[in-house]
Motif scaffolding. Structure first.
Motif, PDB file in Angstrom:
ATOM      1  N   VAL A 107      -0.324   3.784  -3.015  1.00 26.00           N
ATOM      2  CA  VAL A 107      -1.753   4.054  -3.200  1.00 26.00           C
ATOM      3  C   VAL A 107      -1.976   5.559  -3.328  1.00 26.00           C
ATOM      4  CG1 VAL A 107      -3.952   4.024  -1.999  1.00 26.00           C
ATOM      5  CG2 VAL A 107      -2.495   2.021  -1.949  1.00 26.00           C
ATOM      6  N   GLN A 108      -2.844   5.923  -4.241  1.00 28.98           N
ATOM      7  CA  GLN A 108      -3.251   7.323  -4.348  1.00 28.98           C
ATOM      8  C   GLN A 108      -4.247   7.628  -3.238  1.00 28.98           C
ATOM      9  OE1 GLN A 108      -2.972   9.836  -6.854  1.00 28.98           O
ATOM     10  NE2 GLN A 108      -1.206   8.784  -7.753  1.00 28.98           N
ATOM     11  N   VAL A 109      -3.952   8.610  -2.441  1.00 29.37           N
ATOM     12  CA  VAL A 109      -4.891   8.952  -1.363  1.00 29.37           C
ATOM     13  C   VAL A 109      -5.696  10.196  -1.749  1.00 29.37           C
ATOM     14  CG1 VAL A 109      -5.116   9.563   1.063  1.00 29.37           C
ATOM     15  CG2 VAL A 109      -3.313   7.991   0.339  1.00 29.37           C
ATOM     16  N   PRO A 110      -7.018  10.058  -1.837  1.00 28.99           N
ATOM     17  CA  PRO A 110      -7.843  11.219  -2.197  1.00 28.99           C
ATOM     18  C   PRO A 110      -8.016  12.146  -0.991  1.00 28.99           C
ATOM     19  CG  PRO A 110      -9.235   9.304  -1.799  1.00 28.99           C
ATOM     20  CD  PRO A 110      -7.820   8.871  -1.541  1.00 28.99           C
ATOM     21  N   LEU A 111      -7.041  13.023  -0.807  1.00 25.01           N
ATOM     22  CA  LEU A 111      -6.992  13.815   0.436  1.00 25.01           C
ATOM     23  C   LEU A 111      -8.249  14.643   0.707  1.00 25.01           C
ATOM     24  CD1 LEU A 111      -3.268  14.939   0.525  1.00 25.01           C
ATOM     25  CD2 LEU A 111      -4.440  13.377   2.087  1.00 25.01           C
TER      26      LEU A 111
ATOM     27  N   SER B 223     -11.380  14.147  -0.335  1.00 25.27           N
ATOM     28  CA  SER B 223     -12.518  13.315   0.066  1.00 25.27           C
ATOM     29  C   SER B 223     -12.301  12.774   1.471  1.00 25.27           C
ATOM     30  CB  SER B 223     -12.689  12.126  -0.882  1.00 25.27           C
ATOM     31  OG  SER B 223     -12.454  12.504  -2.190  1.00 25.27           O
ATOM     32  N   LEU B 224     -11.035  12.510   1.769  1.00 25.44           N
ATOM     33  CA  LEU B 224     -10.690  11.999   3.089  1.00 25.44           C
ATOM     34  C   LEU B 224     -11.075  13.020   4.164  1.00 25.44           C
ATOM     35  CD1 LEU B 224      -9.371   9.397   3.962  1.00 25.44           C
ATOM     36  CD2 LEU B 224      -7.154  10.495   3.877  1.00 25.44           C
ATOM     37  N   ASP B 225     -10.722  14.259   3.924  1.00 25.80           N
ATOM     38  CA  ASP B 225     -11.059  15.301   4.891  1.00 25.80           C
ATOM     39  C   ASP B 225     -12.568  15.476   5.019  1.00 25.80           C
ATOM     40  OD1 ASP B 225      -8.475  15.739   5.545  1.00 25.80           O
ATOM     41  OD2 ASP B 225      -8.190  17.432   4.188  1.00 25.80           O
TER      42      ASP B 225
ATOM     43  N   TYR C 297       0.802  -1.220   0.000  1.00 23.25           N
ATOM     44  CA  TYR C 297       0.000   0.000   0.000  1.00 23.25           C
ATOM     45  C   TYR C 297       0.831   1.265   0.000  1.00 23.25           C
ATOM     46  CZ  TYR C 297      -4.098  -2.842   0.309  1.00 23.25           C
ATOM     47  OH  TYR C 297      -5.094  -3.737   0.011  1.00 23.25           O
ATOM     48  N   ASP C 298       2.092   1.093  -0.408  1.00 23.72           N
ATOM     49  CA  ASP C 298       2.960   2.267  -0.427  1.00 23.72           C
ATOM     50  C   ASP C 298       2.600   3.241  -1.535  1.00 23.72           C
ATOM     51  OD1 ASP C 298       4.294   1.631   1.748  1.00 23.72           O
ATOM     52  OD2 ASP C 298       6.210   1.172   0.809  1.00 23.72           O
TER      53      ASP C 298
ATOM     54  N   ALA D 233     -14.763  13.147   4.588  1.00 22.24           N
ATOM     55  CA  ALA D 233     -15.283  11.996   5.342  1.00 22.24           C
ATOM     56  C   ALA D 233     -15.036  12.185   6.836  1.00 22.24           C
ATOM     57  CB  ALA D 233     -14.625  10.708   4.853  1.00 22.24           C
ATOM     58  N   ILE D 234     -13.838  12.646   7.166  1.00 25.11           N
ATOM     59  CA  ILE D 234     -13.516  12.881   8.582  1.00 25.11           C
ATOM     60  C   ILE D 234     -14.475  13.911   9.150  1.00 25.11           C
ATOM     61  CG2 ILE D 234     -11.810  13.894  10.162  1.00 25.11           C
ATOM     62  CD1 ILE D 234      -9.650  12.668   8.294  1.00 25.11           C
TER      63      ILE D 234
ATOM     64  N   ALA E 121     -17.432  14.740   8.106  1.00 29.23           N
ATOM     65  CA  ALA E 121     -18.805  14.250   8.210  1.00 29.23           C
ATOM     66  C   ALA E 121     -18.970  13.391   9.459  1.00 29.23           C
ATOM     67  CB  ALA E 121     -19.168  13.460   6.955  1.00 29.23           C
ATOM     68  N   GLY E 122     -17.980  12.538   9.729  1.00 28.90           N
ATOM     69  CA  GLY E 122     -18.037  11.683  10.915  1.00 28.90           C
ATOM     70  C   GLY E 122     -17.998  12.509  12.179  1.00 28.90           C
TER      71      GLY E 122
END
Lengths: 174, 438
Positions: B16-20, B22-24, B13-14, B26-27, B29-30
């Motif tokens: 992997v493209q991280v969709p920053l 969308s990640l933020d 998993y080195d 998601a965080i 929203a949670g």
């Protein structure tokens, strides 16, 4: 005390911005863990949302600030395992794998599929050891078991992973 | 032995493209989901109380009610009223006050380093003052906090402050440049002050600004209407007296006194309401102070106000009261052994945990029960222990379990057994009493 631990303490006390900073700090780790289990970006993002929610709700249960990261990763792993159970997707690839037969250099896709074929504990151990780069000692503390047991589990996990990759099926004859 | 596999796993998993972004999202929203629930459940943060002498004040957060068509029409003709209405939508009485032109527009603002604080308007009566405000920022902000708030008199008359509801954290996923809310202040003696000064801290990211604004009330304060009843009521052999009902524009205060001979301690009037001759009903305050306890045997309960309605007939209806046997009204625990030594009949508490400074008791209430259960805490020798606050959370592994907690600074050094006085509890007496007010 490290800056991270200080943040954890503040977060436990109810400081929202400390909590958010912590999640920021470990978001990539969380994302990669989610991805390794769930395999799709969309589901991994959903997992991040749910885990942020769960972590916030249970931040008070963090007992040791220095193990915050593993605590967080475990919430993720538990969530992912539940999701996988719901979808009963875990066993999907075994037949395909054996059809493909053994090969010297397993490609990424095979490896990922094989991971999903593992039992929960093996998957958890491998995730912590290789994806999160944790030491055996820390894994032992996280899972609350002796280091020797972690080593045994890890070996078993690697063996069944190899078996799967080589098309030997499950690990029932270990 | 498994070097090859290990190597592959490490690299897996080195890349992997991280969709920053969308990640933020998601965080966030949670986080927002968790904090919005917390806002409903936690009695600990965000709301600051200045407690009246011996009175204990309780707060509830329930759902909102809908706009009446007439009112929707009314606000549509006055610009800027929508945001105000959003803030009082859950309170019929305050809506009526606005509808009857009892809201006073102020429009005073101060700007500091890109942050602007505006007092939009005020609704005040003898007993309380609600200040509506808006904070504007240059950039879109996802998070913004108001800190200390202080209301001062600029007249020779002084303000005798009671409880207040202040301080607020705003979150918005998309980010906003405008945030509106209200501060609520209540007074111990009738309000006579006309000129005020309000000081408030606003925090945006690392920036913190202090605003000082002045305003003057020009509208005449409407006098309360008092109905003296002294009416005795009995429900399931527990007696109490409804002493009087004070109707203010902002709320209705019902003063009750329990009979000291009662076998049960009456904890909270869960279902109490006003009904007029048409059957129109005013419930308890849904989002704010629901009551204050003067002593174990005396309390004031706040209902939404029908001040501006002038009904021909008015009744007070009481259906359901939280009650517990007097000898049962506490929990005794041993914090070292993490054991419950004594608890009310029925063993509703299923587990005790002690975590740091927190005492956490678990229960499986049949229905959601969002109250801060405990009031006074005493050590082995009967000395009162200060608590930092109470909280409530749902166990995410088992949604049906609710955890009720109390934070006590320096808990470890306290001597067991520790007893916690029960202030709210999921057991009730029910009846159907109807008292004529007018």
């Amino acid at each position: 005390m490290s800056a991270g631990e200080q943040l954890v303490k503040e977060a436990i006390k109810g400081d929202d911005s400390a909590f958010l900073q912590l999640v920021q700090l470990y978001k990539i780790d969380l994302y990669k863990t989610a991805l390794s289990f769930l395999r799709s970006e969309e589901e991994a993002l959903e997992a991040i949302q749910e885990v942020t929610y769960r972590a916030y709700k249970s931040i008070r249960t963090v007992r040791d600030a220095s193990y915050f990261k593993t605590w967080l990763i475990r919430i993720m792993i538990n969530y992912c395992n539940d999701q996988l159970k719901k979808k009963k997707r875990v066993v999907f690839s075994e037949e395909i794998l054996s059809l493909q037969g053994a090969s010297e250099n397993h490609n990424e896709m095979e490896l990922k599929d094989a991971m999903l074929g593992l039992d929960e504990r093996s998957r958890e151990i491998i995730t912590l050891k290789y994806f999160q780069d944790m030491k055996i000692k820390d894994i032992a503390l996280t899972l609350q078991c002796p280091e020797g047991t972690v080593k045994t589990w890890l070996n078993k996990a690697l063996k069944s992973l190899r078996d799967k990759l080589e098309g030997n099926g499950g690990d029932q004859h270990v | 032995m498994y070097e090859k596999e290990e190597e592959q796993l490490k690299n897996l998993y080195d890349n992997v493209q991280v969709p920053l972004d969308s990640l933020d999202e998601a965080i966030f929203a949670g986080f927002q989901k968790a904090t919005s629930e917390k806002k409903r459940h936690s009695i600990r943060k965000k709301w600051l109380f200045t407690l009246a002498a011996a009175a204990v004040i309780f707060v509830s957060f329930l759902t909102s009610i809908r706009l009446s068509p007439a009112f929707a029409n009314y606000i549509s003709v006055i610009p800027g009223m929508e945001k105000l209405v959003d803030l009082i939508r859950d309170d019929k009485g305050k809506m009526l006050a606005v509808e009857n032109d009892y809201y006073e527009k102020i429009g005073v603002s101060q700007e500091k380093n890109g942050i602007k604080f505006t007092i939009d308007g005020v609704i005040a009566d003898e007993n309380g003052l609600i200040l509506f405000y808006t904070i504007n920022t240059k950039e879109k902000e996802k998070e913004l906090n108001t800190g200390e708030v202080e209301l001062k008199s600029l007249d020779e008359k002084s303000l005798e402050k009671g409880s207040s509801m202040l301080g607020r954290a705003f979150y918005s996923e998309k980010g906003e440049t405008s945030h509106s809310d209200k501060f609520e202040f209540y007074f111990q003696s009738p309000l006579e002050v006309k000129k005020f000064e309000v000081k408030v801290d606003v925090k945006v990211k690392k920036q913190k600004e202090n605003f000082t604004l002045q305003f003057e009330l020009k509208k005449e304060i409407q006098q309360k209407k008092t109905y003296v009843l002294n009416k005795d009521v009995e429900i399931k052999r527990q007696k109490f007296t409804v002493i009087n009902v004070d109707v203010y524009p902002l709320r209705v205060a019902v003063h009750v006194k329990m009979d000291p001979q009662n076998t049960k301690k009456l904890l909270n009037f869960d279902d109490i309401r006003l009904i007029d001759e048409h059957g129109e009903t005013w419930y308890k305050i849904a989002n704010g102070f629901t009551g204050s306890k003067i002593s174990d045997d005396e309390a004031i309960i706040y209902l939404q106000s029908n001040y501006f309605q002038e009904p021909k007939e008015l009744y007070l209806v009481i259906n359901k009261i939280q009650a517990i046997d007097k000898e049962d009204a506490y929990v005794m625990i041993d914090i070292e052994k993490e054991q419950i030594l004594k608890q009310p009949k029925g063993n509703k508490f299923t587990a005790l945990k002690v975590e740091g400074d927190q005492i956490i008791l678990s229960m499986r209430p049949k229905k959601e029960f969002s109250f801060d259960l405990f009031n006074l805490v005493r050590d082995r020798d009967g000395n009162e222990i200060d608590k930092a606050g109470g909280f409530l959370s749902h166990n995410f592994e088992d949604e049906k379990v609710t955890e009720y907690g109390v934070s006590i600074p320096g808990l470890k050094d306290k001597l067991s057994p520790i007893s916690l006085e029960i202030f709210f509890f999921p057991s009730w007496i029910e009846g159907s009493e109807k008292i004529k007010i007018k």
